[in-house]
Design an enzyme around this catalytic site. Structure first.
Site, PDB file in Angstrom:
ATOM      1  N   HIS A 192      -2.919   3.358  -2.312  1.00 54.60           N
ATOM      2  CA  HIS A 192      -4.365   3.370  -2.044  1.00 54.60           C
ATOM      3  C   HIS A 192      -4.870   4.793  -1.778  1.00 54.60           C
ATOM      4  O   HIS A 192      -5.879   5.213  -2.353  1.00 54.60           O
ATOM      5  CB  HIS A 192      -4.716   2.465  -0.854  1.00 54.60           C
ATOM      6  CG  HIS A 192      -6.124   2.650  -0.389  1.00 54.60           C
ATOM      7  ND1 HIS A 192      -7.180   1.961  -0.938  1.00 54.60           N
ATOM      8  CD2 HIS A 192      -6.646   3.494   0.525  1.00 54.60           C
ATOM      9  CE1 HIS A 192      -8.309   2.377  -0.370  1.00 54.60           C
ATOM     10  NE2 HIS A 192      -8.012   3.304   0.531  1.00 54.60           N
ATOM     11  N   CYS A 229      -5.814  -2.721  -3.223  1.00 50.24           N
ATOM     12  CA  CYS A 229      -7.060  -3.412  -2.865  1.00 50.24           C
ATOM     13  C   CYS A 229      -7.348  -4.596  -3.794  1.00 50.24           C
ATOM     14  O   CYS A 229      -8.074  -5.513  -3.423  1.00 50.24           O
ATOM     15  CB  CYS A 229      -8.236  -2.435  -2.863  1.00 50.24           C
ATOM     16  SG  CYS A 229      -8.097  -1.213  -1.546  1.00 50.24           S
ATOM     17  N   CYS A 243     -12.941  -0.248  -3.696  1.00 51.72           N
ATOM     18  CA  CYS A 243     -11.788   0.449  -4.282  1.00 51.72           C
ATOM     19  C   CYS A 243     -11.151  -0.404  -5.385  1.00 51.72           C
ATOM     20  O   CYS A 243     -10.951  -1.598  -5.225  1.00 51.72           O
ATOM     21  CB  CYS A 243     -10.758   0.758  -3.187  1.00 51.72           C
ATOM     22  SG  CYS A 243      -9.298   1.591  -3.828  1.00 51.72           S
ATOM     23  N   ASP A 271       5.217  26.139  -4.705  1.00 52.10           N
ATOM     24  CA  ASP A 271       4.828  27.177  -3.741  1.00 52.10           C
ATOM     25  C   ASP A 271       5.941  28.220  -3.668  1.00 52.10           C
ATOM     26  O   ASP A 271       6.987  28.072  -4.308  1.00 52.10           O
ATOM     27  CB  ASP A 271       4.496  26.558  -2.382  1.00 52.10           C
ATOM     28  CG  ASP A 271       5.723  25.935  -1.743  1.00 52.10           C
ATOM     29  OD1 ASP A 271       6.827  26.061  -2.308  1.00 52.10           O
ATOM     30  OD2 ASP A 271       5.581  25.322  -0.677  1.00 52.10           O
ATOM     31  N   ASP A 302      -4.574  21.141  -2.054  1.00 50.39           N
ATOM     32  CA  ASP A 302      -3.343  20.372  -1.869  1.00 50.39           C
ATOM     33  C   ASP A 302      -3.203  20.066  -0.393  1.00 50.39           C
ATOM     34  O   ASP A 302      -3.679  20.835   0.449  1.00 50.39           O
ATOM     35  CB  ASP A 302      -2.103  21.166  -2.314  1.00 50.39           C
ATOM     36  CG  ASP A 302      -1.642  22.130  -1.236  1.00 50.39           C
ATOM     37  OD1 ASP A 302      -2.356  23.123  -1.021  1.00 50.39           O
ATOM     38  OD2 ASP A 302      -0.623  21.870  -0.569  1.00 50.39           O
ATOM     39  N   CYS A 308      -8.083   0.217  -6.628  1.00 53.71           N
ATOM     40  CA  CYS A 308      -6.635   0.471  -6.668  1.00 53.71           C
ATOM     41  C   CYS A 308      -5.861  -0.847  -6.627  1.00 53.71           C
ATOM     42  O   CYS A 308      -6.387  -1.867  -6.187  1.00 53.71           O
ATOM     43  CB  CYS A 308      -6.208   1.383  -5.518  1.00 53.71           C
ATOM     44  SG  CYS A 308      -5.783   0.522  -4.000  1.00 53.71           S
TER      45      CYS A 308
HETATM   46 ZN   LIG Z   1      -7.532   0.727  -2.585  1.00 54.24          ZN
END
Ligand SMILES: [Zn+2]
Length: 374
Positions: A336, A310, A305, A92, A267, A307
């Site tokens: 996550h 998880c 999920c 930025d 963002d 990830c």
């Molecule tokens: Zn997750």
């Protein structure tokens, strides 16, 4: 005007998928950029960012200029090498941080004088200086200096600040033309909540000609209706063939609505900042793991999920870590939430390509409404 660094690959009503070519690689859009404020996405090393599917992130030059300084980073091979990241990096202009953090700020027609929030030392940003900093860092997607005014602000000052931002944009574009540098330079449209100022600014910035167009100065305290009124009037004034970026947009509903209006880049600090307070994003809504109903819950944060958090840990365990103030808690939550956002953007791109974005995002928004948001 035609852009050769941005290809629109599919369109579904106003939503579009695209590929943004940068000197450090391609970005599939719509894309979400996590925020690496101080040169890191808090708690996550670069190997995790790669694993979680992050394509690019945005870093704050205000912070890196103050500490450790762009010269030190340049001498160590640039920000990519410093952070062990060979994919694209956006930066930025520092305008927002000068507005929100600096101890003292004097806006002049030539630039902004301010004091460091760390040690009070006097500093100055000009349109040329902030490009020099971004080029020293090796940024792939750069922003010109702009004046942020916050909300609410009277129309007289909003107009003055917007005109100053537009003049700085001219200077930045001219300066950039003389630099032998392969990064992309976006223009920023300001104008607070005044749609006429926004439309005027969008036309002026588009006339200058940038590699992409950012809409700044929103989600700073105005109502959601005001935000969308501004976007509805500004977006149609932007050239179709160039990437469009809403700065600071990160709520799931805002991303979905933004995509439907033709926004390509987003963002926000919320997935990472909220993670560190125990807030987890799921397709049913946001949950706060500190809630006592999770104290002996053996389920993962989200059963759908994929990830690592998880796959390995229960809500009860993660809640225990948060309650015990363990560092691991913040890491697991950030993993996550970043995975959730990357997956959300992947699904968005898939549904635009399939021509089902409207129906699918409607379903997600409905699930959110009835979700267990706490
Ligand atoms: Zn997750």
């Amino acid at each position: 005007m035609n852009s050769n660094h941005f290809e629109i690959t599919a369109e579904d009503k106003n939503a579009r998928t695209g590929i943004l070519h940068t000197k450090s690689g391609d970005i599939e859009t719509p894309a979400f950029m996590p925020v690496a404020t101080l040169g890191d996405i808090k708690t996550l090393p670069s190997w995790d960012l790669r694993e979680l599917g992050v394509q690019l992130f945005i870093s704050n030059i205000y912070h890196l200029h103050l500490r450790p300084g762009e010269e030190l980073i340049k001498n160590l091979g640039g920000l990519h090498s410093f952070m062990d990241w060979d994919k694209p990096i956006a930066t930025d202009s520092g305008g927002f941080q000068v507005y929100s953090l600096a101890a003292r700020r004097i806006v002049q027609d030539d630039g902004i004088l301010f004091s460091s929030h760390i040690d009070g030392s006097p500093l100055r940003f000009t349109p040329e200086k902030v490009l020099d900093i971004q080029m020293a860092l090796g940024s792939d997607v750069m922003m010109p200096l702009d004046e942020c005014v916050g909300y609410p602000i009277g129309k007289g000052y909003a107009k003055e600040a917007t005109q100053r931002t537009n003049k700085w944009a001219y200077r930045a574009a001219n300066y950039f033309k003389t630099a032998d540098y392969q990064g992309l330079l976006f223009g920023i449209i300001q104008g607070s909540t005044y749609t006429d100022l926004r439309i005027e600014a969008a036309r002026e910035i588009a006339d200058i000609g940038f590699d992409g167009y950012a809409i700044g100065g929103l989600v700073v305290g105005e109502s959601n209706e005001q935000t969308w009124e501004v976007l509805n009037s500004t977006i149609p004034c932007l050239p179709r063939d160039y990437p469009r970026y809403t700065m600071g947009f990160g709520k799931v509903g805002d991303i979905l609505k933004g995509v439907m209006k033709g926004i390509d880049l987003f963002d926000c600090v919320i997935p990472t900042r909220n993670a560190r307070t125990g807030a987890f994003y799921t397709r049913e809504g946001k949950i706060n793991i500190i809630n006592s109903r999770f104290k002996d819950d053996p389920l993962p944060i989200s059963e759908e999920c994929r990830c690592p958090t998880c796959q390995h840990y229960s809500r009860a365990y993660i809640r225990h870590l948060f309650n015990s103030n363990e560092i691991l808690a913040k890491y697991l939550a950030t993993v996550h939430n970043i995975f959730f956002y990357m997956q959300l953007m992947k699904d968005i791109r898939k549904h635009i390509k399939n021509g089902t974005i409207e129906e699918w995002s409607g379903k997600i928004l409905n699930r959110y409404k009835g979700g267990f948001d706490v």
